[in-house]
Design a protein around this motif. Sequence first.
Motif, PDB file in Angstrom:
ATOM      1  N   GLY A  41       0.819  -1.196   0.000  1.00 13.66           N
ATOM      2  CA  GLY A  41       0.000   0.000   0.000  1.00 13.66           C
ATOM      3  C   GLY A  41       0.851   1.244   0.000  1.00 13.66           C
ATOM      4  N   ARG A  42       0.257   2.283  -0.488  1.00 21.27           N
ATOM      5  CA  ARG A  42       0.917   3.589  -0.494  1.00 21.27           C
ATOM      6  C   ARG A  42      -0.043   4.561   0.178  1.00 21.27           C
ATOM      7  N   VAL A  51      -3.861   3.686  -1.050  1.00 18.12           N
ATOM      8  CA  VAL A  51      -4.034   2.937  -2.286  1.00 18.12           C
ATOM      9  C   VAL A  51      -3.298   1.622  -2.044  1.00 18.12           C
ATOM     10  N   TYR A  52      -3.953   0.489  -2.341  1.00 13.72           N
ATOM     11  CA  TYR A  52      -3.371  -0.787  -1.952  1.00 13.72           C
ATOM     12  C   TYR A  52      -3.741  -1.911  -2.911  1.00 13.72           C
ATOM     13  N   VAL A  92      -6.572  -2.605  -7.816  1.00 17.29           N
ATOM     14  CA  VAL A  92      -6.074  -1.592  -6.887  1.00 17.29           C
ATOM     15  C   VAL A  92      -7.257  -1.051  -6.098  1.00 17.29           C
ATOM     16  N   GLY A  93      -7.160  -1.160  -4.783  1.00 21.63           N
ATOM     17  CA  GLY A  93      -8.193  -0.631  -3.903  1.00 21.63           C
ATOM     18  C   GLY A  93      -7.775   0.726  -3.367  1.00 21.63           C
ATOM     19  N   GLU A  94      -8.730   1.470  -2.912  1.00 21.74           N
ATOM     20  CA  GLU A  94      -8.438   2.784  -2.352  1.00 21.74           C
ATOM     21  C   GLU A  94      -9.415   3.051  -1.217  1.00 21.74           C
ATOM     22  N   VAL A  95      -8.904   3.625  -0.149  1.00 17.76           N
ATOM     23  CA  VAL A  95      -9.741   3.941   0.994  1.00 17.76           C
ATOM     24  C   VAL A  95      -9.274   5.263   1.605  1.00 17.76           C
ATOM     25  N   GLU A  96     -10.255   6.041   2.052  1.00 17.12           N
ATOM     26  CA  GLU A  96      -9.941   7.293   2.735  1.00 17.12           C
ATOM     27  C   GLU A  96      -9.956   7.033   4.231  1.00 17.12           C
ATOM     28  N   LEU A  97      -8.945   7.520   4.906  1.00 16.28           N
ATOM     29  CA  LEU A  97      -8.847   7.356   6.347  1.00 16.28           C
ATOM     30  C   LEU A  97      -9.120   8.691   7.016  1.00 16.28           C
ATOM     31  N   ARG A  98      -9.859   8.636   8.109  1.00 12.22           N
ATOM     32  CA  ARG A  98     -10.143   9.843   8.881  1.00 12.22           C
ATOM     33  C   ARG A  98      -9.243   9.876  10.104  1.00 12.22           C
ATOM     34  N   SER A 176       4.021   7.333   2.058  1.00 14.88           N
ATOM     35  CA  SER A 176       4.807   6.242   2.593  1.00 14.88           C
ATOM     36  C   SER A 176       4.286   4.940   2.039  1.00 14.88           C
ATOM     37  N   LEU A 177       5.188   3.964   1.968  1.00 12.08           N
ATOM     38  CA  LEU A 177       4.848   2.638   1.454  1.00 12.08           C
ATOM     39  C   LEU A 177       4.713   1.700   2.637  1.00 12.08           C
TER      40      LEU A 177
END
Length: 178
Positions: A41-42, A51-52, A92-98, A176-177
């Motif tokens: 993931g990045r 993004v992972y 490729v998945g993507e998620v927003e973190l709060r 960061s990776l």
Amino acid sequence: QTLLRSRLYVYGDDLREMLESVERAVVAAESGMPPMRLFIGRYDASARRLVYINADYLPTVLLSNRAEGSQTRRLTRTGRPLAGDGPADWIVGEVELRRRDLLLLFSPGLVECEGAEENSGENRVLGAVLGSEGQSAQAIAQRLLREAAEAAGGKKPTSERSVIVLRPASPQGGKSLL
């Protein structure tokens, strides 16, 4: 790891192309290595976006903390293992973190335990996390490793014990990776 890190500089944000490049190198080397399960993931702190690709690794757990309560979500498999059979089907998945979220990536050795329940080790890990949500990511990771060793009763794990705990803070930029 060396192949992944070297390809990171070449392919940057294109995780799928990076994995395909690593896979081509592994297959060309004819090393006879078994398929590799991995999560890559990045994380972009300024956008709080992860993004992972989960290439058949354990599901990463996202604990979302909101005013209305907590929610647990698993970032499940998005493709086959690296150097596995069949076409590279990585999505490729993507998620927003709060700000109050926690992302947990743990190895099989961390959740390994002798129990009748299939998910008893994961339940132990999640229980420990929920009991220490107010602590720093580093303190949570240290607690999880310590409790896994205690739960094993001195037995050596069949695979390494490792955990990554990501707790987004105020956006400061940078990537960061994982």
